[in-house]
Design an enzyme around this catalytic site. Structure first.
Site, mmCIF file in Angstrom:
data_model
loop_
_atom_site.group_PDB
_atom_site.id
_atom_site.type_symbol
_atom_site.label_atom_id
_atom_site.label_comp_id
_atom_site.label_asym_id
_atom_site.label_seq_id
_atom_site.Cartn_x
_atom_site.Cartn_y
_atom_site.Cartn_z
ATOM 1 N N ASP A 483 0.809 -1.216 0.000
ATOM 2 C CA ASP A 483 0.000 0.000 0.000
ATOM 3 C C ASP A 483 0.844 1.269 0.000
ATOM 4 O O ASP A 483 0.321 2.355 -0.261
ATOM 5 C CB ASP A 483 -0.916 0.026 1.241
ATOM 6 C CG ASP A 483 -2.099 -0.914 1.089
ATOM 7 O OD1 ASP A 483 -2.611 -1.041 -0.028
ATOM 8 O OD2 ASP A 483 -2.500 -1.520 2.094
ATOM 9 N N CYS A 484 2.109 1.139 0.315
ATOM 10 C CA CYS A 484 2.964 2.320 0.445
ATOM 11 C C CYS A 484 3.809 2.584 -0.799
ATOM 12 O O CYS A 484 4.635 3.498 -0.799
ATOM 13 C CB CYS A 484 3.871 2.187 1.666
ATOM 14 S SG CYS A 484 2.945 2.132 3.213
#
Length: 810
Positions: A483-484
């Protein structure tokens, strides 16, 4: 340094000091009602949804840490203490916290008074039951003053800690008999209330927090407890609580038992009131009656333990590795159940107010749980699929109370759809239930748009095919599993979310992680289509899988490892050409699992590069070298300090992907070495460094670039639990489910003599003994079932009964 020990026979972890390096917690409940409890009795309870149905208040990141919980104050001749040490922190003469499977027990003693507090949630019960035993161990009489304490949350856990201009005026309670009822907002839009009851006649109560604690006191020195007498305060607004006061006379050697219940009740809209302003307590009284004696409580407790015995008995191993046995047989399976129930919503690192059930999370969690309660796994699959869109995309999260997609977060995480293929195929392999494919499942929870689950799998597959970039690799969207890694965000505003902000709207950022994932589960989709006779669709899908493999070989290989991505500008991410972040773990794991370039030696080279560049004494780091500056076109990953979280931290969730890759090329010694490095039971001796619980996996361990390498964070709710259980049982031990039966394909350390596995599978019991006379890591020479030798390594599905299986490696 250790702070306790495993009691494998009791299936408990025994914390023998309250001064753990971080709160070591447990979970109560496994269906609708849940509680979190720390080793000092901290935590909170909720019904179904930790945000919208929170019963008791909890303050995260407090000082001191872990303040607020299930507190019982004992005033013994002006010495005030708690069975769980906190909040008074009075030094105890003895202390134990025994965390078991869906229960916790606190055993302590002070000045000749012993306390035994059991906390659990009975099966199919909307309440938390506490059985407290007090015993006078001296030869003189004792007069003990007992005070219970719960602080009510005003239901919405987020609003409860923010909207004080309203909340300080809304709190309402009722007291009747030995029960205190929390009815805030009940007369308006709510049809539910809570209660905290005692089975004993009480000598007083308090329901106003400031009266009980004192405006200038804390949990550790409440003025009512110090005074030794309740005030019978009634809350009108401000902060309602529930506290019972009971005076206890104990002769020498005498023991008294007390039952307390924290309960949740829902009434029908037309049956809310007993009389004007008085709530209908019929259901609450029935709940209190259900456990109004210690005998009834212990019967329910025995039922809970039997329930867990039944669940865990589906897979049991016997090896020479004691820590491995306890992880597989007890704690890893238990964590898989908890994570399946909670997703990523409520832990001591997740506040329960910001995240719902994740689409990718819940599909992955299912692979560590499906063998326990397949029918519950099926229900979850259908809930997840209903949050999908007609083009195959989906909401990234949904709320457990409504099962509707979370609009605030939305979708466009382009790995999400593929995980549905994982969960459905694993469910069918476990159960043989192909009928799930015919279930009619809505899109976006709109029943008018319902189609078969098989169609949902098809649009999941083609969502990737229809969203390819310039190199014929999958577009990453907002992010893939990581997600990063936000290749379309380009944020300069600290108030923006990296995951939900897309300041660039290009179709150039591509993911090699999704590419490998697509090959793995694309092949699964192809096999499923062939199994059900849909050969035309299987052929078409196989062609797309082959195209992806070609694209990976042509555009995703960097010479010694697989690229991670292409960014918005079409530049390589995870390449030797980069200054930082030259190599990433995710694409090495998934492309190796997919076998892309296996014959050309690409898989072996990539895994060798992982060993050379990413391996550490505490696990495999996510990327290397760590980022030391903010790279705007990469997003959040470069905002973390080096060695933490996604910036070269050891993200335990993705370590198993590399481990599986190692087993696929037969390197059992390396696979086992990686496995042990992040397995919590093997880290117990360094608990002062590791910090979090030695009985469950954590999400992240600080990497080699960190200030304190080896320090753990974010324990309990992590896909790490399911993936490690899946990896150890199906790929290292090699007892793998298939459509035709149990496939046996171990890949173990070469010095292992063998091991045994008891596996319940589709109604039969398999007692499997693996022997390794030639000290090999991989390779099955013979398999016999009840003395009959098979001609391959798949044990066909058997009818009910017991089957003795002998596997000889060689």
């Amino acid at each position: 340094m250790r702070y306790g020990y495993f009691d494998d026979e009791a299936r408990e972890y025994v914390v023998d000091t309250p001064l753990t390096p971080f709160p070591w917690i447990n979970y109560l409940g496994n269906k609708d009602f849940f509680g979190l409890v720390s080793n000092t009795a901290g935590g909170y309870a909720f019904y179904k949804d930790a945000k919208f149905r929170r019963l008791t208040r909890y303050r995260y990141n407090n000082v001191p840490m872990d303040n607020g919980g299930r507190y019982y104050y004992i005033n013994d001749n002006d010495t005030i203490w708690n069975p769980g040490f906190k909040p008074t922190q009075t030094e105890l003469d003895s202390y134990e916290c025994r965390h078991g499977l869906s229960y916790s027990r606190f055993i302590s003693e002070k000045n000749g008074l012993s306390s035994n507090l059991l906390c659990f949630i009975p099966q199919d019960y909307w309440g938390e039951v506490h059985l407290l035993k007090l015993k006078n161990e001296t030869d003189k009489p004792k007069t003990v003053k007992l005070f219970s304490f719960m602080e009510w949350c005003l239901w919405n856990a987020e609003d409860d800690m923010a909207n004080f201009q309203r909340n300080f005026s809304t709190g309402e309670v009722e007291v009747e008999g030995s029960a205190i009822y929390h009815k805030t907002e009940y007369k308006e839009r709510r049809d539910h209330f809570a209660f905290f009851s005692s089975n004993r006649k009480i000598d007083g109560f308090d329901t106003d927090r400031e009266t009980f604690i004192g405006m200038h006191n804390g949990f550790h020195n409440p003025q009512v407890v110090k005074a030794g007498k309740a005030t019978n305060s009634e809350a009108h607004g401000w902060s309602p609580i529930a506290s019972h006061y009971i005076e206890v006379e104990l002769a020498p050697g005498q023991e008294e038992e007390f039952v307390f219940i924290l309960g949740y009740v829902e009434n029908e809209a037309d049956n809310k009131w007993e009389s004007k302003g008085v709530i209908n307590k019929e259901k609450a009284l029935a709940m209190q009656e259900q456990f109004n004696t210690p005998g009834k409580v212990m019967a329910a407790f025995d039922e809970l333990k039997d329930y867990w015995t039944g669940l865990l008995d589906n897979i049991q191993i016997d090896s020479d590795e004691e820590p491995l046995n306890r992880m597989v047989n007890i704690w890893n399976q238990y964590q898989c159940m908890v994570t399946f129930n909670m997703s990523r919503s409520a832990s001591f690192f997740e506040s329960g107010i910001g995240r719902g059930m994740g689409f990718r999370d819940s599909n992955q969690d299912l692979i560590g749980f499906v063998h326990q309660i397949p029918e519950k796994a099926k229900e979850r699959i259908l809930d997840i699929a209903a949050t999908q869109f007609e083009d195959g995309g989906c909401y990234h999260q949904y709320q457990p109370l409504t099962k509707k997609g979370n609009h605030a977060l939305g979708g466009d995480f382009n790995d999400d759809p593929l995980w549905l293929i994982l969960s459905v195929t694993e469910y069918i392999k476990e159960t043989g239930d192909f009928s799930i494919l015919d279930e009619q499942v809505p899109f976006d929870n709109d029943e008018s748009k319902a189609q078969s689950l098989l169609h949902h799998l098809k649009v999941s597959f083609y969502h990737v095919v229809n969203n390819l970039g310039p190199h014929n690799l999958p577009l990453i969207g907002r992010a893939d599993w990581n997600d990063c890694l936000n290749l379309n965000c380009f944020s300069t505003d600290p108030n923006e979310s990296f995951q939900t902000t897309g300041n660039k709207k290009g179709k150039t950022a591509e993911s090699l992680m999704i590419a490998g994932l697509f090959v793995v589960y694309g092949k699964e989709y192809v096999e499923l289509c062939n199994r059900i006779g849909n050969t035309e669709e299987a052929a078409a899908a196989q062609a797309e899988v082959a195209n992806m493999e070609t694209a990976i070989k042509e555009h995703g290989w960097d010479g010694d490892w697989y690229l991670r991505a292409y960014d918005y500008y079409g530049k390589k991410v995870g390449s030797n050409e980069n200054e930082e972040g030259k190599i990433f773990i995710e694409s090495q794991g998934w492309c190796s699992m997919a076998g892309v370039g296996l014959e050309e030696g690409m898989v072996e080279k990539a895994l060798d590069s992982v060993k050379e560049r990413l391996d550490t004494p505490y696990g495999i780091v996510l990327n290397n070298p760590a980022f030391t500056k903010y790279v705007i076109e990469y997003g959040e990953i470069s905002t973390y300090p080096p060695g933490y979280k996604e910036n070269a931290g050891i993200f335990c969730h993705n370590n198993p992907w590399v481990i599986i890759g190692e087993t696929m090329i037969g390197r059992g010694d390396q696979a086992w070495d990686y496995f042990k490095k992040i397995c919590p039971a093997y880290l117990e001796d360094i608990s002062e460094l590791h910090k979090v619980e030695p009985y469950v996996y954590c999400q992240m361990i600080a990497g080699k670039d960190a200030f304190k390498p080896g320090e753990g964070k974010n324990s309990w709710l992590s896909g790490t639990a399911a993936w490690n259980f899946y990896t150890i049982t199906q790929y290292i031990l090699g007892i793998r489910t298939s459509y035709d039966g149990l496939e046996i394909d171990p890949c173990i350390p070469s010095d292992w003599k063998g091991f045994k596995v008891k596996r319940k599978y589709r109604g039969a019991n398999y007692h499997i003994e693996v022997v390794n006379p030639n000290k090999v890591s991989k390779g099955v020479k013979t398999i016999s079932v009840n003395g009959q030798v098979l001609d391959n390594n798949i044990i066909p599905v058997q009818s009910s009964g017991d089957y003795q299986v002998v596997v000889t490696m060689g």
